[in-house]
Design an enzyme around this catalytic site. Sequence first.
Site, short mmCIF file in Angstrom:
data_model
loop_
_atom_site.label_atom_id
_atom_site.label_comp_id
_atom_site.label_asym_id
_atom_site.label_seq_id
_atom_site.Cartn_x
_atom_site.Cartn_y
_atom_site.Cartn_z
N TYR A 1 -13.71 24.48 -6.64
CA TYR A 1 -14.11 23.25 -7.22
C TYR A 1 -15.18 22.64 -6.45
CZ TYR A 1 -13.86 18.13 -8.90
OH TYR A 1 -14.05 16.99 -9.61
N LYS B 1 -5.81 15.62 -14.44
CA LYS B 1 -6.08 16.74 -15.64
C LYS B 1 -4.64 16.64 -16.15
CE LYS B 1 -10.11 17.23 -13.90
NZ LYS B 1 -10.39 18.16 -12.85
N ASP C 1 -5.69 24.70 -4.52
CA ASP C 1 -5.78 23.49 -5.58
C ASP C 1 -4.89 24.35 -6.87
OD1 ASP C 1 -6.73 22.19 -7.67
OD2 ASP C 1 -8.67 21.62 -6.97
N ARG D 1 0.86 -1.25 0.05
CA ARG D 1 -0.12 -0.09 0.01
C ARG D 1 0.79 1.40 -0.07
NH1 ARG D 1 -3.44 -0.96 4.49
NH2 ARG D 1 -1.90 -0.06 5.74
C1 LIG Z 1 -11.14 17.59 -11.52
C2 LIG Z 1 -10.67 18.57 -10.51
C3 LIG Z 1 -10.61 18.07 -9.34
C4 LIG Z 1 -11.14 16.45 -8.84
O1 LIG Z 1 -10.12 15.61 -9.35
P1 LIG Z 1 -10.66 14.31 -9.68
O2 LIG Z 1 -9.44 13.46 -10.03
O3 LIG Z 1 -11.58 14.35 -10.99
O4 LIG Z 1 -11.20 13.82 -8.42
C5 LIG Z 1 -10.15 18.66 -7.92
N1 LIG Z 1 -9.85 20.22 -8.35
C6 LIG Z 1 -9.89 20.79 -9.63
C7 LIG Z 1 -9.80 22.12 -9.70
C8 LIG Z 1 -10.38 20.04 -10.84
O5 LIG Z 1 -10.63 20.72 -11.92
#
Ligand SMILES: *Cc1c(COP(=O)(O)O)cnc(C)c1O
Length: 408
Positions: free
Chosen positions: A117, A213, A188, A64
Site C-alpha cells: 500500500y 474496508k 497487511d 481512551r
Molecule cells: C486502505 C488500505 C489501508 C489504509 O487504510 P485506511 O483506513 O484508509 O487508512 C492499508 N492497507 C491497505 C492494503 C489498504 O487497502
Amino acid sequence: MSAAAPLAPATRLLHAGAPTLRGGSGPVNVPVVRTSTVRFENSAALADHQHRRAAGERVAAYGRHGLDTHRALEDAVTALEGGHRAFLTPSGLSAITLVLVALLSPGDHALIADSVYSPVRRVDATLLRRLGITLEYFAPSAQNLAAKIRPNTRLVYLESPSSLLYEVLDLPALTAVARAHDIPVATDNTWSGGWFHQPLALGANLSIQAATKYIAGHSDLMQGVVVTDSPALSRRIASAHEALGLTVGADDAYLALRGLRTLPVRLAQHQRHATQVALWLQAQPQVARVFYPALPTDPGHALWQRDFSGANGLVSFAFADGVDARGAEAFVDALHFFGIGASWGGYESLALVAAPERLREHSAWTGTQPVVRLHIGLEDPQDLIADLAQGLHRVSREKAPPAVAEPA
Ligand SMILES: *Cc1c(COP(=O)(O)O)cnc(C)c1O
C-alpha cells in the site's frame, strides 16, 4: 452457550465478544459504551486498575482505553486472526504507522515489500527518515529477503496479495527466512478481511488490517487494527499505542463489530460476483490482462490456492495496446454503477485508474498500459457486466481521438 469441541471459524466469529447474560437475559449485541472517563468506587479501585493495566491486563483506567464495545471488537478480531491481542486505531494507515514506530528505533533498518500500500512510503519519507530509521523496499521473494537482511534489520513488512495487482507472496517461505534471523514479520491482511487468510498461522507475527474496508463493509467508518501473536509483541505494541494516544470512538467500534458478523457472507458474494466479472473481462478484446488470484491464469494462483480459502471483490485489469491514459479515464467516467474513488470493501462497486507512478513501485510490474482497479460490489453482476461492456465500447470508439488543440 458452552462448547466442548473447537468451534469452526464462522461460529467463533459470530459469538466472539457477545455480551454475557445478566440476571437471566441480555441483548444480542454489545451496547455502545461511550465515555471519556471511567469512574471508580474508591481510590483503591482506581489504583488496582492502573496497576493491572501497567502489568499488561486489558482493563480501562480512562476513556481512551475503550470499554465494553472496544473489548468485544478486540476479542472478535483476535479470534478472527487467531492472535494474542488486537489493538484498534483510527485508520488502517495509523495501524501501519503504529507497528513501524513500535518496533523500529533510530539506526534500525526494515525491509518492506515493494508492492505494499503506497502511503507506507509517505510514512517513511515524512516521519521515519527524520527518526533515523531506514526502510528498504525489496522484491518480495524469500531468496531476495535472505540476501537483503542486515545486522540491524529489525522488521520485515509485507502485504499479500499486494495492492493494485494482487501479487501473492510465499508467506511461509518469507517468514521462515525472517524467523531464522529472529526478525518479526508484520503483514497487511486487509485484502482477506482476516476471513480467508490467517498470516499468523503461516509464520507472521503481526497482522494489520484497514478495518475501513471489509470488516466495516459499508463504507461508513475509518478504522485500523493490529493483531499480535505473542505477549512480548503485545507489550511493545501496547506501549506505543498508549504513547501515541490512539483510540477509536465507541460508535465506530460498534459499527466495525456489526460489520464483522456478516464478513463471511459478504466476502463469499463479492468473490462470486468478482469471479464472473474477471472471467468476462478476460474475454474482451480491449483487455490485455486481468489481475485476480482466483483465476487459474493468474501467476499467484497456486500460492493463493495453498494459503487462502477465498478471494475478495478487487479485480484489476490492464488495457490492450491502443488505449492510453485518457481512454482509461473515459472508460471509468462512462460507468454508471461504479463510483470513482479510492478505498474499497463496502457493498458498492468502485472504479479507479491506477496511477502509473504507483504501479512502477511494484518490481513485478513491467507493463506500460493503463490499469484500472475495480471493486466489485454486491449489485447484480449482470448489471455490472452490462455497465462495463458499454464503458469498453466507448473506449473502442474513442481509441484514436482527433487531435484537439490544448489550451496553453
Ligand atoms: C486502505 C488500505 C489501508 C489504509 O487504510 P485506511 O483506513 O484508509 O487508512 C492499508 N492497507 C491497505 C492494503 C489498504 O487497502
